[in-house]
Write a protein that holds these residues in place. Sequence first.
Motif, PDB file in Angstrom:
ATOM      1  N   ARG A   1       0.810  -1.195   0.000  1.00  0.00           N
ATOM      2  CA  ARG A   1       0.000   0.000   0.000  1.00  0.00           C
ATOM      3  C   ARG A   1       0.856   1.262   0.000  1.00  0.00           C
ATOM      4  NH1 ARG A   1      -4.923   2.081   3.859  1.00  0.00           N
ATOM      5  NH2 ARG A   1      -4.906   4.187   3.050  1.00  0.00           N
ATOM      6  N   GLU A   2       0.430   2.261  -0.802  1.00  0.00           N
ATOM      7  CA  GLU A   2       1.080   3.561  -0.802  1.00  0.00           C
ATOM      8  C   GLU A   2       0.451   4.397   0.302  1.00  0.00           C
ATOM      9  OE1 GLU A   2       3.636   4.380  -2.740  1.00  0.00           O
ATOM     10  OE2 GLU A   2       3.556   2.350  -3.482  1.00  0.00           O
ATOM     11  N   PRO A   3       1.209   4.828   1.312  1.00  0.00           N
ATOM     12  CA  PRO A   3       0.630   5.528   2.441  1.00  0.00           C
ATOM     13  C   PRO A   3       0.076   6.903   2.097  1.00  0.00           C
ATOM     14  CG  PRO A   3       2.996   5.580   2.573  1.00  0.00           C
ATOM     15  CD  PRO A   3       2.654   4.667   1.436  1.00  0.00           C
ATOM     16  N   ASP A   4       0.735   7.627   1.200  1.00  0.00           N
ATOM     17  CA  ASP A   4       0.244   8.928   0.783  1.00  0.00           C
ATOM     18  C   ASP A   4      -0.091   8.855  -0.690  1.00  0.00           C
ATOM     19  OD1 ASP A   4       0.358  10.258   3.146  1.00  0.00           O
ATOM     20  OD2 ASP A   4       2.439  10.881   2.886  1.00  0.00           O
ATOM     21  N   ARG A   5      -1.353   9.081  -1.008  1.00  0.00           N
ATOM     22  CA  ARG A   5      -1.787   8.940  -2.388  1.00  0.00           C
ATOM     23  C   ARG A   5      -1.438  10.198  -3.169  1.00  0.00           C
ATOM     24  NH1 ARG A   5      -7.854   7.371  -1.037  1.00  0.00           N
ATOM     25  NH2 ARG A   5      -7.332   8.547   0.824  1.00  0.00           N
ATOM     26  N   SER A   6      -0.530  10.080  -4.131  1.00  0.00           N
ATOM     27  CA  SER A   6      -0.167  11.218  -4.950  1.00  0.00           C
ATOM     28  C   SER A   6      -1.301  11.498  -5.927  1.00  0.00           C
ATOM     29  CB  SER A   6       1.131  10.933  -5.713  1.00  0.00           C
ATOM     30  OG  SER A   6       0.937   9.890  -6.656  1.00  0.00           O
ATOM     31  N   ASP A   7      -1.288  12.703  -6.521  1.00  0.00           N
ATOM     32  CA  ASP A   7      -2.325  13.057  -7.491  1.00  0.00           C
ATOM     33  C   ASP A   7      -2.318  12.096  -8.668  1.00  0.00           C
ATOM     34  OD1 ASP A   7      -3.130  15.181  -5.961  1.00  0.00           O
ATOM     35  OD2 ASP A   7      -1.947  16.670  -7.058  1.00  0.00           O
ATOM     36  N   SER A   8      -1.125  11.656  -9.087  1.00  0.00           N
ATOM     37  CA  SER A   8      -1.052  10.759 -10.239  1.00  0.00           C
ATOM     38  C   SER A   8      -1.664   9.397  -9.919  1.00  0.00           C
ATOM     39  CB  SER A   8       0.402  10.597 -10.701  1.00  0.00           C
ATOM     40  OG  SER A   8       1.180   9.919  -9.739  1.00  0.00           O
ATOM     41  N   LEU A   9      -1.488   8.920  -8.684  1.00  0.00           N
ATOM     42  CA  LEU A   9      -2.094   7.640  -8.298  1.00  0.00           C
ATOM     43  C   LEU A   9      -3.612   7.749  -8.284  1.00  0.00           C
ATOM     44  CD1 LEU A   9       0.178   6.392  -5.362  1.00  0.00           C
ATOM     45  CD2 LEU A   9      -0.011   5.403  -7.643  1.00  0.00           C
ATOM     46  N   ARG A  10      -4.122   8.846  -7.751  1.00  0.00           N
ATOM     47  CA  ARG A  10      -5.574   9.044  -7.717  1.00  0.00           C
ATOM     48  C   ARG A  10      -6.146   9.129  -9.130  1.00  0.00           C
ATOM     49  NH1 ARG A  10      -7.363  11.200  -2.610  1.00  0.00           N
ATOM     50  NH2 ARG A  10      -5.632  11.717  -1.216  1.00  0.00           N
ATOM     51  N   THR A  11      -5.467   9.890  -9.984  1.00  0.00           N
ATOM     52  CA  THR A  11      -5.955  10.065 -11.353  1.00  0.00           C
ATOM     53  C   THR A  11      -5.922   8.758 -12.123  1.00  0.00           C
ATOM     54  OG1 THR A  11      -5.175  12.367 -11.372  1.00  0.00           O
ATOM     55  CG2 THR A  11      -5.609  11.332 -13.505  1.00  0.00           C
ATOM     56  N   PHE A  12      -4.802   8.038 -12.022  1.00  0.00           N
ATOM     57  CA  PHE A  12      -4.695   6.750 -12.710  1.00  0.00           C
ATOM     58  C   PHE A  12      -5.776   5.799 -12.215  1.00  0.00           C
ATOM     59  CE2 PHE A  12      -2.571   3.511 -15.114  1.00  0.00           C
ATOM     60  CZ  PHE A  12      -2.775   2.336 -14.407  1.00  0.00           C
ATOM     61  N   GLY A  13      -5.999   5.769 -10.916  1.00  0.00           N
ATOM     62  CA  GLY A  13      -7.035   4.904 -10.361  1.00  0.00           C
ATOM     63  C   GLY A  13      -8.412   5.230 -10.893  1.00  0.00           C
ATOM     64  N   ALA A  14      -8.696   6.536 -11.040  1.00  0.00           N
ATOM     65  CA  ALA A  14      -9.996   6.947 -11.567  1.00  0.00           C
ATOM     66  C   ALA A  14     -10.163   6.499 -13.018  1.00  0.00           C
ATOM     67  CB  ALA A  14     -10.146   8.462 -11.462  1.00  0.00           C
TER      68      ALA A  14
END
Length: 289
Positions: A20-33
């Motif tokens: 698990r990534e403890p701090d979700r970067s903007d790129s992780l959130r965007t890719f996930g979406a």
Amino acid sequence: MMHGDANEDDDDLTGWEEEREPDRSDSLRTFGAVVQALREHAGLSREEFGERVRFSKHTVASVELGRRFADDSFVELAEDATGNTGALRKSAKHLTRGDVGLAAWFRRWAQLERVAVSLCTYECRLVPGLLQSEGYARAVFEGTVPVTPDEQLEDFMVRRMGRQRMLFERQTTPFSFIVEEHVFRRRFGDAGEMRELLDHVLELTAPRNVTLQIVPLEAGLHACLDGPLQLLVTPKGQRLAYSEGQKNGRLITDSKEVGALQQRYDTLRSQALNAKDSRGLLERFRGEL
């Protein structure tokens, strides 16, 4: 890893996994979406999608919520499952992890540090990261093998020095450090850099909520000889521990194991010099340089 939906309690460590990534970067959130949108467009549930990408539905959820870094295998299989649009391959090139500059195995602990209501650290190898001077930290990073690229070294430095702000910003949080005497006797750089280190440690440990105790060489063998140890208490009262070795670290959540480690720490605290004598010893070291 924490599984399920977005409304999960992030402080619940049951079933936690290192990926698990403890701090979700903007790129992780965007890719996930993007992954979620393409999956839903393909008419696939998380479970069905998980079967196609060879990961559990929980891992799929973690990627979609920006909690996990998608590896190459996930990206390729996800492309196949969603019609090979190329969107995932292109967006994956821009993924960045949260907490740049921290070792992967330390990231979760670093997150917990930031909210802990108390933190205890025993160190027998080097000056604890929260107390290192800039020169000392740079020397540690420059001495790593394999050699750290210059751009990564600067990321490490920013993160290392930035963590130290909590000692001043959280004035009601007790921070306890127990460090072996030989750690401060180990030379690095010239006398000026050594004095800078000792001055830095003395400054950071001056506030009333920060305590430094040194284990003198004549103290002999003791209960914490298994290696470095950190202990903390979360805002919910959960006691956790962390131990670290060569290229790895372990977050310990089992209450019995944490309790035993806490007993070791408390025993060593009684064997170490008190805070006043420890400061006096550091001042003497400084005067000898």
